[in-house]
Design a protein around this motif. Structure first.
Motif, PDB file in Angstrom:
ATOM      1  N   VAL A  88      13.044  43.804  72.348  1.00 26.49           N
ATOM      2  CA  VAL A  88      14.409  43.530  72.807  1.00 26.49           C
ATOM      3  C   VAL A  88      14.953  42.235  72.210  1.00 26.49           C
ATOM      4  CG1 VAL A  88      15.857  43.170  74.847  1.00 26.49           C
ATOM      5  CG2 VAL A  88      14.118  44.940  74.860  1.00 26.49           C
ATOM      6  N   ARG A  89      14.076  41.302  71.879  1.00 26.86           N
ATOM      7  CA  ARG A  89      14.533  40.072  71.207  1.00 26.86           C
ATOM      8  C   ARG A  89      15.220  40.396  69.875  1.00 26.86           C
ATOM      9  NH1 ARG A  89       9.249  37.877  72.958  1.00 26.86           N
ATOM     10  NH2 ARG A  89       9.697  36.425  74.644  1.00 26.86           N
ATOM     11  N   HIS A 120      18.089  35.331  75.966  1.00 26.29           N
ATOM     12  CA  HIS A 120      17.004  35.201  76.942  1.00 26.29           C
ATOM     13  C   HIS A 120      16.482  36.589  77.277  1.00 26.29           C
ATOM     14  CE1 HIS A 120      14.672  33.710  80.308  1.00 26.29           C
ATOM     15  NE2 HIS A 120      15.175  34.690  81.037  1.00 26.29           N
ATOM     16  N   VAL A 121      15.170  36.733  77.324  1.00 27.55           N
ATOM     17  CA  VAL A 121      14.567  37.992  77.782  1.00 27.55           C
ATOM     18  C   VAL A 121      13.454  37.672  78.769  1.00 27.55           C
ATOM     19  CG1 VAL A 121      15.105  39.313  75.694  1.00 27.55           C
ATOM     20  CG2 VAL A 121      12.935  38.128  75.848  1.00 27.55           C
ATOM     21  N   VAL A 161      17.917  41.105  79.963  1.00 29.59           N
ATOM     22  CA  VAL A 161      18.363  40.529  78.700  1.00 29.59           C
ATOM     23  C   VAL A 161      19.622  39.705  78.910  1.00 29.59           C
ATOM     24  CG1 VAL A 161      18.993  41.046  76.315  1.00 29.59           C
ATOM     25  CG2 VAL A 161      17.558  42.658  77.575  1.00 29.59           C
ATOM     26  N   GLY A 162      19.560  38.444  78.526  1.00 25.42           N
ATOM     27  CA  GLY A 162      20.744  37.593  78.519  1.00 25.42           C
ATOM     28  C   GLY A 162      21.408  37.718  77.157  1.00 25.42           C
ATOM     29  N   ILE A 163      22.713  37.922  77.147  1.00 23.72           N
ATOM     30  CA  ILE A 163      23.460  38.149  75.909  1.00 23.72           C
ATOM     31  C   ILE A 163      24.604  37.140  75.853  1.00 23.72           C
ATOM     32  CG2 ILE A 163      24.813  39.843  74.599  1.00 23.72           C
ATOM     33  CD1 ILE A 163      23.230  41.871  76.652  1.00 23.72           C
ATOM     34  N   ASP A 218      19.908  44.939  82.335  1.00 25.62           N
ATOM     35  CA  ASP A 218      18.525  45.399  82.412  1.00 25.62           C
ATOM     36  C   ASP A 218      18.342  46.571  81.453  1.00 25.62           C
ATOM     37  OD1 ASP A 218      17.895  43.536  84.380  1.00 25.62           O
ATOM     38  OD2 ASP A 218      18.448  44.896  85.997  1.00 25.62           O
ATOM     39  N   VAL A 219      17.275  46.504  80.655  1.00 23.76           N
ATOM     40  CA  VAL A 219      16.995  47.528  79.655  1.00 23.76           C
ATOM     41  C   VAL A 219      15.606  48.106  79.919  1.00 23.76           C
ATOM     42  CG1 VAL A 219      16.643  47.953  77.203  1.00 23.76           C
ATOM     43  CG2 VAL A 219      18.403  46.346  77.925  1.00 23.76           C
TER      44      VAL A 219
END
Length: 95
Positions: free
Chosen positions: A65-66, A45-46, A35-37, A85-86
């Motif tokens: 996650v979005r 970004h995912v 996941v980009g935050i 990372d999730v």
């Protein structure tokens, strides 16, 4: 990790929808989503880092996650963009 560096953390984590076809076929697994935050804590970004082996579960994990919101990472007291990372677990025996 440097002392004044803080990783992004989830604030809102809606649970994933378990696709009907996956339940019917008994598909389970863990999807690790990268996941980009951004600096505001928004998901920008995912991507699937590690697949569950089932495309329908992978896509459900990405969709989930979005929708998450994060407390952004901080460096030197300033919010910064980051990536984490999730793991998203799909289990027929859990909740």
């Amino acid at each position: 990790m440097v002392e004044d560096e803080v990783k992004a953390t989830p604030l809102s984590q809606p649970k994933p929808f378990y696709p009907r076809i996956a339940r019917q076929r008994g598909w389970q697994g863990v999807v690790v989503v990268r996941v980009g935050i951004d600096e505001a804590g928004q998901t920008c970004h995912v991507a699937v880092r590690d697949s569950s082996g089932h495309a329908v579960l992978d896509e459900a994990a990405l969709e989930t996650v979005r929708q998450w919101r994060f407390s952004p990472a901080r460096q030197g007291g300033r919010a910064v963009a980051s990536a984490i990372d999730v793991p998203i677990r799909f289990s027929l025996t859990e909740g």
